[in-house]
Scaffold this motif. Structure first.
Motif, mmCIF file in Angstrom:
data_model
loop_
_atom_site.group_PDB
_atom_site.id
_atom_site.type_symbol
_atom_site.label_atom_id
_atom_site.label_comp_id
_atom_site.label_asym_id
_atom_site.label_seq_id
_atom_site.Cartn_x
_atom_site.Cartn_y
_atom_site.Cartn_z
ATOM 1 N N UNK A 22 33.339 26.541 84.440
ATOM 2 C CA UNK A 22 33.964 25.241 84.522
ATOM 3 C C UNK A 22 34.793 25.198 85.871
ATOM 4 N N UNK A 23 34.051 25.162 86.784
ATOM 5 C CA UNK A 23 34.755 24.811 88.310
ATOM 6 C C UNK A 23 34.698 23.259 88.237
ATOM 7 N N UNK A 24 35.361 22.869 89.211
ATOM 8 C CA UNK A 24 35.590 21.461 89.488
ATOM 9 C C UNK A 24 34.039 20.718 89.715
ATOM 10 N N UNK A 35 42.644 14.993 83.927
ATOM 11 C CA UNK A 35 43.422 14.117 83.728
ATOM 12 C C UNK A 35 44.503 14.723 82.974
ATOM 13 N N UNK A 36 45.273 15.709 83.556
ATOM 14 C CA UNK A 36 46.065 16.725 83.128
ATOM 15 C C UNK A 36 47.662 16.002 82.976
ATOM 16 N N UNK A 37 48.474 16.628 82.368
ATOM 17 C CA UNK A 37 49.780 16.543 82.335
ATOM 18 C C UNK A 37 50.634 17.743 82.301
ATOM 19 N N UNK A 38 52.081 17.747 82.295
ATOM 20 C CA UNK A 38 52.785 18.784 82.526
ATOM 21 C C UNK A 38 52.593 19.840 81.608
ATOM 22 N N UNK A 39 52.225 19.493 80.420
ATOM 23 C CA UNK A 39 52.173 20.406 79.297
ATOM 24 C C UNK A 39 50.655 20.929 79.006
ATOM 25 N N UNK A 40 49.686 20.166 79.528
ATOM 26 C CA UNK A 40 48.330 20.479 79.416
ATOM 27 C C UNK A 40 47.372 20.198 80.745
ATOM 28 N N UNK A 41 47.646 21.291 81.557
ATOM 29 C CA UNK A 41 47.007 21.420 82.728
ATOM 30 C C UNK A 41 45.411 21.226 82.899
ATOM 31 N N UNK A 42 44.773 21.640 81.509
ATOM 32 C CA UNK A 42 43.544 21.497 81.912
ATOM 33 C C UNK A 42 42.477 20.492 81.105
ATOM 34 N N UNK A 43 43.452 19.239 80.741
ATOM 35 C CA UNK A 43 42.665 18.320 80.218
ATOM 36 C C UNK A 43 41.628 17.598 81.031
ATOM 37 N N UNK A 44 40.518 17.303 80.447
ATOM 38 C CA UNK A 44 39.313 16.635 81.116
ATOM 39 C C UNK A 44 38.807 15.903 80.275
ATOM 40 N N UNK A 45 38.597 14.547 80.853
ATOM 41 C CA UNK A 45 37.876 13.472 79.899
ATOM 42 C C UNK A 45 36.807 12.792 80.638
ATOM 43 N N UNK A 46 35.731 12.743 79.824
ATOM 44 C CA UNK A 46 34.438 12.016 80.301
ATOM 45 C C UNK A 46 34.635 10.595 80.596
ATOM 46 N N UNK A 47 34.276 10.111 81.955
ATOM 47 C CA UNK A 47 34.783 8.847 82.141
ATOM 48 C C UNK A 47 33.946 7.696 81.564
ATOM 49 N N UNK A 54 40.425 20.007 75.945
ATOM 50 C CA UNK A 54 41.454 20.707 76.698
ATOM 51 C C UNK A 54 41.283 22.107 76.415
ATOM 52 N N UNK A 55 42.109 23.183 76.706
ATOM 53 C CA UNK A 55 41.677 24.585 76.224
ATOM 54 C C UNK A 55 40.588 25.162 76.943
#
Length: 156
Positions: A22-24, A35-47, A54-55
């Motif tokens: 799961x590289x960039x 599209x991360x935030x402070x609590x969840x650094x690995x959130x990704x969303x399909x545009x 996440x996770x």
């Protein structure tokens, strides 16, 4: 975000950079933006289909994770984005916008239904306590008011 390079730019602080699936680069190829935030650094969303995951684990293959959870027209493109005709692009964009509008509509409807339930409960509680009122069955409890739920949005 249709262009790979634009999606890739969103992964500047992605926690999985090397020696994993799961590289960039792989995330961006599968349509994801970071599209991360402070609590969840690995959130990704399909545009495109707005699937949010996440996770992530280093062994997770973004393409497989995406396809096993959702049918996404972007992943199903028969050719590269750059090779689409104007008509194909507009049809694809209409599908993306329909997905977005349906998701927002569902959120608004759910929020409205929650507010209705809270207001109804507040009113029933008030009348029960002040007037010893016995409420009738709610529509969800009354079998005579049951109906099949339709989709608020049609996929095609």
């Amino acid at each position: 975000m249709y262009e790979y390079e634009n999606r890739l730019k969103t992964f500047t602080n992605w926690p999985f950079q090397r020696n994993c699936k799961c590289t960039p680069e792989n995330m961006a190829k599968a349509g994801f933006i970071h599209c991360s935030n402070a609590n969840e650094p690995d959130v990704a969303k399909c545009f495109f289909c707005l699937l949010e995951l996440e996770g992530w684990d280093p062994k997770d293959d973004p393409w497989k994770e995406h396809t096993k959870r959702h049918i996404c027209d972007f992943l199903s493109l028969p050719k590269n984005f750059e090779d689409l005709t104007v008509e194909e692009y507009y049809m694809l964009e209409m599908t993306r916008l329909r997905t977005f509008i349906c998701k927002i509509g569902r959120c608004i409807i759910n929020s409205f239904e929650e507010e209705v339930a809270k207001t109804r409960k507040h009113l029933v509680d008030y009348f029960v306590s002040k007037h010893h009122y016995t409420p009738p069955l709610s529509p969800s409890d009354d079998p005579s008011t049951q109906h099949s739920e339709g989709s608020y949005c049609q996929s095609k």
